[in-house]
Write an enzyme that holds these catalytic residues in place. Structure first.
Site, PDB file in Angstrom:
ATOM      1  N   THR A 121       0.857  -1.186   0.000  1.00 54.84           N
ATOM      2  CA  THR A 121       0.000   0.000   0.000  1.00 54.84           C
ATOM      3  C   THR A 121       0.897   1.241   0.000  1.00 54.84           C
ATOM      4  OG1 THR A 121      -1.660  -1.213   1.222  1.00 54.84           O
ATOM      5  CG2 THR A 121      -1.831   1.184   1.271  1.00 54.84           C
ATOM      6  N   GLU A 149      -3.641  -4.515  -2.782  1.00 51.75           N
ATOM      7  CA  GLU A 149      -4.187  -5.766  -2.249  1.00 51.75           C
ATOM      8  C   GLU A 149      -5.292  -5.451  -1.241  1.00 51.75           C
ATOM      9  OE1 GLU A 149      -3.730  -9.002  -3.169  1.00 51.75           O
ATOM     10  OE2 GLU A 149      -5.440  -9.058  -1.818  1.00 51.75           O
ATOM     11  N   PHE A 150      -6.413  -6.177  -1.347  1.00 51.12           N
ATOM     12  CA  PHE A 150      -7.554  -5.914  -0.462  1.00 51.12           C
ATOM     13  C   PHE A 150      -7.825  -7.076   0.490  1.00 51.12           C
ATOM     14  CE2 PHE A 150      -8.145  -3.346  -4.275  1.00 51.12           C
ATOM     15  CZ  PHE A 150      -8.355  -2.088  -3.725  1.00 51.12           C
ATOM     16  N   LYS A 205      -6.918   2.131  -3.008  1.00 46.08           N
ATOM     17  CA  LYS A 205      -6.598   1.341  -1.810  1.00 46.08           C
ATOM     18  C   LYS A 205      -6.793   2.167  -0.533  1.00 46.08           C
ATOM     19  CE  LYS A 205      -5.062  -1.619   1.055  1.00 46.08           C
ATOM     20  NZ  LYS A 205      -5.845  -2.780   1.445  1.00 46.08           N
ATOM     21  N   ASN A 209      -9.733   1.661   2.537  1.00 47.94           N
ATOM     22  CA  ASN A 209      -9.441   1.486   3.961  1.00 47.94           C
ATOM     23  C   ASN A 209      -9.955   2.663   4.787  1.00 47.94           C
ATOM     24  OD1 ASN A 209      -8.402  -1.011   3.764  1.00 47.94           O
ATOM     25  ND2 ASN A 209      -6.274  -0.474   4.209  1.00 47.94           N
ATOM     26  N   GLY A 254     -17.034  -0.922  18.974  1.00 48.87           N
ATOM     27  CA  GLY A 254     -16.097  -1.732  19.757  1.00 48.87           C
ATOM     28  C   GLY A 254     -15.026  -0.875  20.385  1.00 48.87           C
ATOM     29  N   CYS A 261      -3.058  -2.163   9.024  1.00 42.98           N
ATOM     30  CA  CYS A 261      -3.481  -1.379   7.856  1.00 42.98           C
ATOM     31  C   CYS A 261      -4.266  -0.119   8.192  1.00 42.98           C
ATOM     32  CB  CYS A 261      -4.276  -2.273   6.909  1.00 42.98           C
ATOM     33  SG  CYS A 261      -3.253  -3.563   6.194  1.00 42.98           S
ATOM     34  N   LYS A 264      -2.357   2.844  10.009  1.00 38.71           N
ATOM     35  CA  LYS A 264      -1.270   3.466   9.241  1.00 38.71           C
ATOM     36  C   LYS A 264      -1.781   4.064   7.937  1.00 38.71           C
ATOM     37  CE  LYS A 264       0.885  -0.191   6.484  1.00 38.71           C
ATOM     38  NZ  LYS A 264       0.417   0.234   5.179  1.00 38.71           N
ATOM     39  N   LYS A 322      -7.980  -8.670  15.904  1.00 34.10           N
ATOM     40  CA  LYS A 322      -9.276  -9.207  15.482  1.00 34.10           C
ATOM     41  C   LYS A 322      -9.165 -10.731  15.478  1.00 34.10           C
ATOM     42  CE  LYS A 322      -8.559  -9.180  10.487  1.00 34.10           C
ATOM     43  NZ  LYS A 322      -9.082  -8.813   9.191  1.00 34.10           N
TER      44      LYS A 322
HETATM   45  N1  LIG Z   1      -1.468  -7.238   6.190  1.00 33.91           N
HETATM   46  C1  LIG Z   1      -2.558  -6.939   5.503  1.00 33.91           C
HETATM   47  O1  LIG Z   1      -3.678  -7.317   5.843  1.00 33.91           O
HETATM   48  C2  LIG Z   1      -2.450  -6.107   4.249  1.00 33.91           C
HETATM   49  C3  LIG Z   1      -3.534  -6.043   3.378  1.00 33.91           C
HETATM   50  C4  LIG Z   1      -3.426  -5.282   2.218  1.00 33.91           C
HETATM   51  C5  LIG Z   1      -2.265  -4.576   1.959  1.00 33.91           C
HETATM   52  N2  LIG Z   1      -1.230  -4.625   2.847  1.00 33.91           N
HETATM   53  C6  LIG Z   1      -0.014  -3.869   2.520  1.00 33.91           C
HETATM   54  O2  LIG Z   1       0.945  -4.785   1.986  1.00 33.91           O
HETATM   55  C7  LIG Z   1       2.277  -4.413   2.388  1.00 33.91           C
HETATM   56  C8  LIG Z   1       2.918  -5.570   3.127  1.00 33.91           C
HETATM   57  O3  LIG Z   1       2.159  -5.820   4.296  1.00 33.91           O
HETATM   58  P1  LIG Z   1       2.372  -7.127   5.189  1.00 33.91           P
HETATM   59  O4  LIG Z   1       1.331  -7.098   6.268  1.00 33.91           O
HETATM   60  O5  LIG Z   1       2.501  -8.302   4.311  1.00 33.91           O
HETATM   61  O6  LIG Z   1       3.805  -6.783   5.837  1.00 33.91           O
HETATM   62  P2  LIG Z   1       4.735  -7.706   6.720  1.00 33.91           P
HETATM   63  O7  LIG Z   1       5.406  -6.796   7.672  1.00 33.91           O
HETATM   64  O8  LIG Z   1       3.954  -8.878   7.246  1.00 33.91           O
HETATM   65  O9  LIG Z   1       5.797  -8.282   5.667  1.00 33.91           O
HETATM   66  C9  LIG Z   1       6.707  -7.505   4.983  1.00 33.91           C
HETATM   67  C10 LIG Z   1       7.897  -8.385   4.635  1.00 33.91           C
HETATM   68  O10 LIG Z   1       8.782  -7.656   3.779  1.00 33.91           O
HETATM   69  C11 LIG Z   1      10.119  -8.042   4.120  1.00 33.91           C
HETATM   70  N3  LIG Z   1      11.054  -7.041   3.591  1.00 33.91           N
HETATM   71  C12 LIG Z   1      11.304  -5.776   4.018  1.00 33.91           C
HETATM   72  N4  LIG Z   1      12.238  -5.204   3.236  1.00 33.91           N
HETATM   73  C13 LIG Z   1      12.586  -6.112   2.282  1.00 33.91           C
HETATM   74  C14 LIG Z   1      13.496  -6.106   1.191  1.00 33.91           C
HETATM   75  N5  LIG Z   1      14.228  -5.044   0.916  1.00 33.91           N
HETATM   76  N6  LIG Z   1      13.583  -7.214   0.439  1.00 33.91           N
HETATM   77  C15 LIG Z   1      12.839  -8.306   0.717  1.00 33.91           C
HETATM   78  N7  LIG Z   1      11.957  -8.367   1.742  1.00 33.91           N
HETATM   79  C16 LIG Z   1      11.836  -7.280   2.514  1.00 33.91           C
HETATM   80  C17 LIG Z   1      10.081  -8.153   5.615  1.00 33.91           C
HETATM   81  O11 LIG Z   1      11.151  -8.917   6.122  1.00 33.91           O
HETATM   82  C18 LIG Z   1       8.715  -8.818   5.834  1.00 33.91           C
HETATM   83  O12 LIG Z   1       8.818 -10.225   5.860  1.00 33.91           O
HETATM   84  C19 LIG Z   1       2.111  -3.150   3.226  1.00 33.91           C
HETATM   85  O13 LIG Z   1       2.253  -2.037   2.393  1.00 33.91           O
HETATM   86  C20 LIG Z   1       0.675  -3.247   3.729  1.00 33.91           C
HETATM   87  O14 LIG Z   1       0.116  -1.983   3.997  1.00 33.91           O
HETATM   88  C21 LIG Z   1      -1.290  -5.389   3.977  1.00 33.91           C
END
Ligand SMILES: NC(=O)c1ccc[n+]([C@@H]2O[C@H](COP(=O)([O-])OP(=O)(O)OC[C@H]3O[C@@H](n4cnc5c(N)ncnc54)[C@H](O)[C@@H]3O)[C@@H](O)[C@H]2O)c1
Length: 441
Positions: A121, A149-150, A205, A209, A254, A261, A264, A322
């Protein structure tokens, strides 16, 4: 298709596994060696229903690989997804350092025309920065697209396999065609693939959110009105949510939204709007209301028991932000528990999945954990509920009463019916519904 997914967190791991499941060859890259070693042994670092068998199957079939070697993974990849974290920077804006560092690596590594997709995001305008970072390293043509991604944690695999829609911000007809083909297996039942310009995809996106966070804060505001007027927010919620123009989702009051997400992304959108001179007052109010809401349980407890809680013990049901996840990022439970600890209370907590996460990264050994949900009640002065896990929804009330020192429940998720709870002899505090005098024993 040969695909690389950089970043193997909630989004990258789920996307990688689901793309492999539909026949692609996917290499997932991460800088976290421990995580990658575990994944290569079939160990899933997060709790996400349905993910483990998917990863296992595709590892075994050779369509899914995990590595820390970005150079090797990116060579030969026709499509590269960037799915690294974008945590909030000090000023609330999304920190793009990981995204741009990956972009530079892609630029240094790619050997032929590649489609690079930001799945993280990221604020509007980021794709242009990613393109500049890649083009600073190579003359090979690159397509930079946005595919937000949603998925929801707790239902991530299902959401990826059966999305409501796929949003694709593309920079060329070619990229649009390749990505449409890639996503075709996931939209066979009729969900749409929405092709659009990149800026619109990036904003979609955040707008989605922010809208969901707004609904939650809106309903929490209405809950406060219900509290002071003696109305029942649950009735109001049903009355409002059954309006076809509004719908029932994300209207449960709640203890505030948490997770990785909403907090931030609302912050980052406010920041972008301010930078661009666009009024951000709605989202500033959403955020302020949510910050206040996270202190709701603490205020109930101190109103009831005073500010000095030394010598008291609180049982806690639910630590994750959650149900169906072990994620505790920005979890309201942490705010309540820190507040209770600061006032001298002792805590015994249960969560079906998040206790290890809490012990490692959040509350450590400052609280006690119990593998049994009922054991946290033994001798406790009250029960506090943060997360609406299914097993907490229809508990054995007699057993609860016999274990608790006082039959007092502070329920931040409105799991029970206040009238029945009063009849059962519980002092029951909940959100936006009247607390009733106990009539049973
Ligand atoms: N978690 C959710 O529900 C969700 C849903 C939609 C979108 N997003 C977005 O997707 C993105 C990722 O979220 P997430 O929850 O998967 O994050 P996360 O923190 O679970 O995972 C991120 C991963 O990226 C790795 N990383 C960081 N720098 C790196 C690099 N230079 N090379 C390779 N790997 C690297 C980290 O080690 C980590 O494993 C964010 O922007 C988030 O806002 C998250």
């Amino acid at each position: 298709m040969n695909i690389a997914v950089v970043g193997t967190g909630y989004v990258g791991l789920v996307a990688g596994a689901c793309l492999a499941e539909t026949g692609n060859h996917v290499t997932c890259v991460d800088i976290d060696q421990e995580k990658i070693d575990g994944l290569n042994r079939g160990e899933i670092p997060i709790y996400e229903p349905g993910l483990e068998p998917l990863v296992e199957r595709n590892l075994e079939d050779g369509r899914l690989r995990f590595t820390t070697d970005a150079t090797n993974a990116l060579k030969g990849a026709e499509v590269v997804f960037i799915a690294v974290g974008t945590p909030p920077g000090e000023d609330g804006s999304a920190d793009l350092q990981h995204v741009l560092s990956v972009a530079r690596t892609i630029g240094r590594t790619m050997e032929s025309e590649t489609i690079v997709i930001t799945k993280s995001t990221v604020p509007v305008g980021t794709a242009a920065k990613v393109r500049a970072a890649i083009e600073a390293e190579t003359d090979i043509p690159v397509h930079v697209c946005s595919n937000p991604e949603f998925l929801k944690e707790g239902a991530a695999v299902d959401d990826f396999m059966k999305p409501d829609r796929v949003v694709l911000g593309v920079d060329s007809e070619y990229a649009g065609e390749v990505l449409t083909e890639l996503y075709q297996p996931f939209v066979r039942t009729g969900a749409s693939i929405l092709l659009m310009d990149i800026a619109s995809a990036e904003i979609t996106k955040y707008a989605a959110n922010a809208m969901l966070a707004t609904r939650i804060s809106f309903m929490n505001m209405i809950a406060r009105l219900c509290e002071v007027t003696g109305a029942d927010v649950d009735m109001v919620r049903r009355g409002v949510g059954s309006d076809g123009r509004i719908g029932p989702s994300f209207l449960f009051p709640g203890v505030g939204y948490g997770g990785s997400c909403f907090p931030k992304d609302v912050k980052a959108l406010v920041r972008t709007q301010r930078e661009l001179g666009v009024d951000a007052s709605i989202l500033e109010a959403v955020e302020a209301l949510n910050d206040g809401q996270k202190h709701l349980i603490l205020s109930w407890v101190t109103d009831r028991f005073g500010d000095d809680l030394s010598g008291m013990t609180f049982g806690v049901w639910g630590l994750a932000f959650k149900p169906n996840t072990d994620d505790m990022r920005e979890a309201p439970s942490v705010v309540t528990i820190e507040g209770l600890l600061a006032r001298g209370a002792a805590i015994v907590a249960h969560d079906p999945e998040a206790m290890e996460e809490s012990r490692k990264h959040y509350l450590g050994d400052r609280i006690r954990y119990s593998e049994s949900d009922y054991e946290v009640l033994r001798g406790a002065d009250a029960l506090v509920i943060h997360t609406e896990w299914l097993p907490y929804r229809r508990p054995d009330y007699n057993r609860m009463k016999s274990l608790l020192k006082n039959p007092v429940i502070f329920d931040g998720r409105n799991l029970y019916d206040p009238v029945r709870m009063a009849r059962r002899g519980f002092e029951y505090h909940c959100v936006g519904r009247p607390s009733l005098p106990t009539t049973g024993s």
